[in-house]
Write an enzyme that holds these catalytic residues in place. Structure first.
Site, mmCIF file in Angstrom:
data_model
loop_
_atom_site.group_PDB
_atom_site.id
_atom_site.type_symbol
_atom_site.label_atom_id
_atom_site.label_comp_id
_atom_site.label_asym_id
_atom_site.label_seq_id
_atom_site.Cartn_x
_atom_site.Cartn_y
_atom_site.Cartn_z
ATOM 1 N N THR B 138 0.871 -1.183 0.000
ATOM 2 C CA THR B 138 0.000 0.000 0.000
ATOM 3 C C THR B 138 0.903 1.227 0.000
ATOM 4 O O THR B 138 2.126 1.104 0.136
ATOM 5 C CB THR B 138 -0.895 0.043 1.250
ATOM 6 O OG1 THR B 138 -0.084 0.393 2.384
ATOM 7 C CG2 THR B 138 -1.588 -1.281 1.505
ATOM 8 N N ASP B 139 0.307 2.393 -0.125
ATOM 9 C CA ASP B 139 1.138 3.606 -0.122
ATOM 10 C C ASP B 139 1.891 3.755 1.201
ATOM 11 O O ASP B 139 3.034 4.197 1.223
ATOM 12 C CB ASP B 139 0.258 4.840 -0.362
ATOM 13 C CG ASP B 139 -0.252 4.872 -1.801
ATOM 14 O OD1 ASP B 139 0.378 4.207 -2.664
ATOM 15 O OD2 ASP B 139 -1.282 5.520 -2.053
ATOM 16 N N CYS B 140 1.218 3.403 2.305
ATOM 17 C CA CYS B 140 1.878 3.562 3.615
ATOM 18 C C CYS B 140 2.704 2.346 4.000
ATOM 19 O O CYS B 140 3.626 2.446 4.799
ATOM 20 C CB CYS B 140 0.861 3.900 4.699
ATOM 21 S SG CYS B 140 -0.587 2.820 4.695
ATOM 22 N N TYR B 141 2.349 1.191 3.445
ATOM 23 C CA TYR B 141 3.064 -0.055 3.762
ATOM 24 C C TYR B 141 3.496 -0.717 2.441
ATOM 25 O O TYR B 141 2.867 -1.673 1.978
ATOM 26 C CB TYR B 141 2.162 -0.995 4.556
ATOM 27 C CG TYR B 141 1.726 -0.449 5.902
ATOM 28 C CD1 TYR B 141 2.676 0.009 6.813
ATOM 29 C CD2 TYR B 141 0.389 -0.389 6.265
ATOM 30 C CE1 TYR B 141 2.306 0.502 8.039
ATOM 31 C CE2 TYR B 141 0.006 0.103 7.501
ATOM 32 C CZ TYR B 141 0.969 0.554 8.384
ATOM 33 O OH TYR B 141 0.592 1.053 9.606
#
Lengths: 137, 398
Positions: B138-141
């Site tokens: 994901t964008d954060c992970y």
């Protein structure tokens, strides 16, 4: 003929392809049941060896000439007392009462003299506190 | 009138080193010799214990974030999958979980030599665990894969949370069929070849507090060699079953959900366990102190194996088919004698729950209390009781 045997070999010959020779030179069938072979250490191997009687004898001679000690297989059951939780599951499966419960403490005990090495307790022990020992190993 | 005690009074005595504690086994002979009234005046706490396979167990972990971070979609610990549908680097490992490569029962009976319970035991032994995780990114992970080795010390939080433990009584399992069967009650030989039971009987926590007067939410307990708490009533909590005159249920009844910090527990009391042909689980050590608030509580804790009865159930037909049929009832004293009679046949018995280890746990807890290391907690909420109307329901098919 088929025999279960135990091989012990000194550290000097652990790197020799002994099984290859048994198969290739003597036409024997080898089924390794347990082995502990490490570089520069004494080797230990339990195997089932099958073939014509004359080939079998020649194969055993070959092993002995290489410095291998060949023994008849002797199995016994070993109970790891520290690992055993005294749950008692094994005691109702043991056909000869070698594994039994001491009352009233309810601790599990093992009488090696009575054991017939049927192996029923081996797979059934929930915490794997029972092992099959080949010739003391 | 008889005696009355409060939790505060007992805890004051613990702190002053004046508390009188005995185990649920010891109190039996005391009552036989001195009577309920006298022993109730003398004894402040009775300790109980049990050490048996408890399938509904497991642990929550927070593994911490690697760099770059990952949202763990699937996690394996020594090849055993853990449930990840919680937060990014959290997972729950159930003790019945098996590696995906396990042959299961394809070569019947399967051995199930390693599962979630064994991972927990290995962690407590200080062993390194192979840790693998994948994420979808994901964008954060952004990270999609990690493979490493970790120990219990490397893990941020490791919380043992067992949704169902310490079953209040249980079945005695037998096999009426003509073939060996492989069950969670062990290997059952054909034609009533053996009978297995699984309870510490007179030492078991909920059999010493049959109406859950003192064991409730918030009760501090011995759990896996450390300190834990009762978190809730357990799954399958079924308190409205028939009871004997002494209040003891005549079959499986109450259960408790328990929680504690895995890091302060001990592999001696949390043992990976395999049942041939059935699966893997965890054997859990659990002990609960029972405050002697009055004579009734003392009377409950003085319950003996000969006064606790369990149903004999055929695991070849009646149990798997859920018929509810029982072959009779038998006391734990009979079960512990080594043989019982069923349908006119003498049948050898064996336990699956360790009575010697249950005794050891009750004694450890007794020592903790006597040494002032362990005080008692009053439940903040009682467990649903015998008057709750709760009935365990089968799953409906429509």
């Amino acid at each position: 003929m088929t025999k279960r045997i135990v091989l012990r070999f000194p550290s000097q010959i652990v790197d020799k392809p002994l099984l290859y020779h048994l198969v290739k030179d003597f036409g024997l069938m080898v089924n390794v049941l347990k082995a502990n072979v490490n570089p520069r250490k004494e080797g230990f191997m339990v195997m089932e060896l099958s073939g014509e009687t004359s080939s079998y004898d020649q194969g055993i001679d070959f092993l002995k000439k290489q410095g291998v000690t060949v023994e008849k297989l002797a199995e016994d059951i070993v109970r790891d007392v520290d690992r055993c939780t005294h749950c008692g599951h094994c005691t109702s499966l043991c056909p000869v009462g070698a594994l039994y419960i001491i009352r009233p403490s309810m601790e599990v005990a093992f009488d090696e003299e009575k054991c017939i090495v049927c192996g029923l307790c081996l797979k059934a022990c929930p915490v794997k506190a029972i092992e099959l020992n080949f010739n003391g190993r | 009138m008889g005696i009355k005690r409060t939790y505060d009074e007992i805890n004051e005595k613990i702190k002053a080193g004046k508390v009188v504690v005995v185990t649920a086994e010891e109190v039996i002979s005391m009552v036989e010799e001195q009577g309920v009234q006298k022993v109730a005046e003398e004894v402040d706490v009775v300790t109980t214990g049990t050490f048996g396979p408890m399938c509904s167990s497991g642990a929550f972990f927070n593994f911490g974030h690697p760099k770059p971070r990952i949202k763990m979609q699937k996690v394996w610990m020594n090849g055993v999958p853990a449930y990840t549908g919680i937060a990014a680097v959290d997972a729950y490992l159930g003790v019945n979980e098996l590696p995906e490569y396990d042959p299961l029962n394809s070569n019947h009976p399967g051995e199930f030599r390693y599962g979630g319970g064994h991972v927990i035991e290995d962690l407590l032994l200080g062993k390194k665990i192979k840790f693998e995780a994948i994420g979808y990114g994901t964008d954060c992970y952004p990270r999609k894969k990690i493979e490493t080795y970790i120990t219990l010390d490397d893990i941020n939080e490791a919380t043992l949370f067992n949704p169902r433990n310490a079953y209040q009584n249980y079945n005695c399992a037998v096999n009426l069929s003509d073939r060996t069967i492989y069950t969670y009650m062990g290997v059952l030989k054909p034609n009533l070849g053996n009978a297995h039971y699984c309870s510490a009987g007179q030492l078991s926590p909920l059999l010493n507090d049959p109406y859950y007067r003192t064991i409730g939410i918030g009760t501090r307990i011995f759990l896996g060699g450390g300190i834990g708490y009762v978190a809730w009533h357990g799954t399958q909590h079924n308190p409205c079953v028939p009871r004997g005159e002494n209040g003891v249920p005549l079959g499986g009844a109450g259960t408790i959900a328990v929680i504690g910090d895995l890091k302060q527990m001990d592999a001696r009391w949390l043992r990976g366990t395999s049942f041939l042909g059935y699966g893997s689980t965890l054997t859990v050590g659990l002990g609960i102190p029972i405050p002697i608030l009055d004579e009734d509580m003392l009377r409950f804790t003085a319950v003996k194996d000969e006064d606790i009865f369990c149903p004999i159930v055929d695991y070849s037909e009646a149990y798997p088919q859920g018929t509810g049929e029982i072959l009779g009832r038998v006391s734990y004293a009979q079960l512990k004698s080594g043989k019982i009679e069923i349908n006119g046949k003498e049948v050898p018995t064996a336990p699956l729950s360790s009575y010697p280890k249950a005794r050891e746990i009750a004694n450890i807890l007794k020592d903790w209390i006597k040494q002032g290391k362990f005080t008692l907690t009053e439940p903040v909420q009682s467990l649903p009781g015998a008057d709750s109307g709760i009935q365990s329901k089968p799953l409906k098919e429509v």
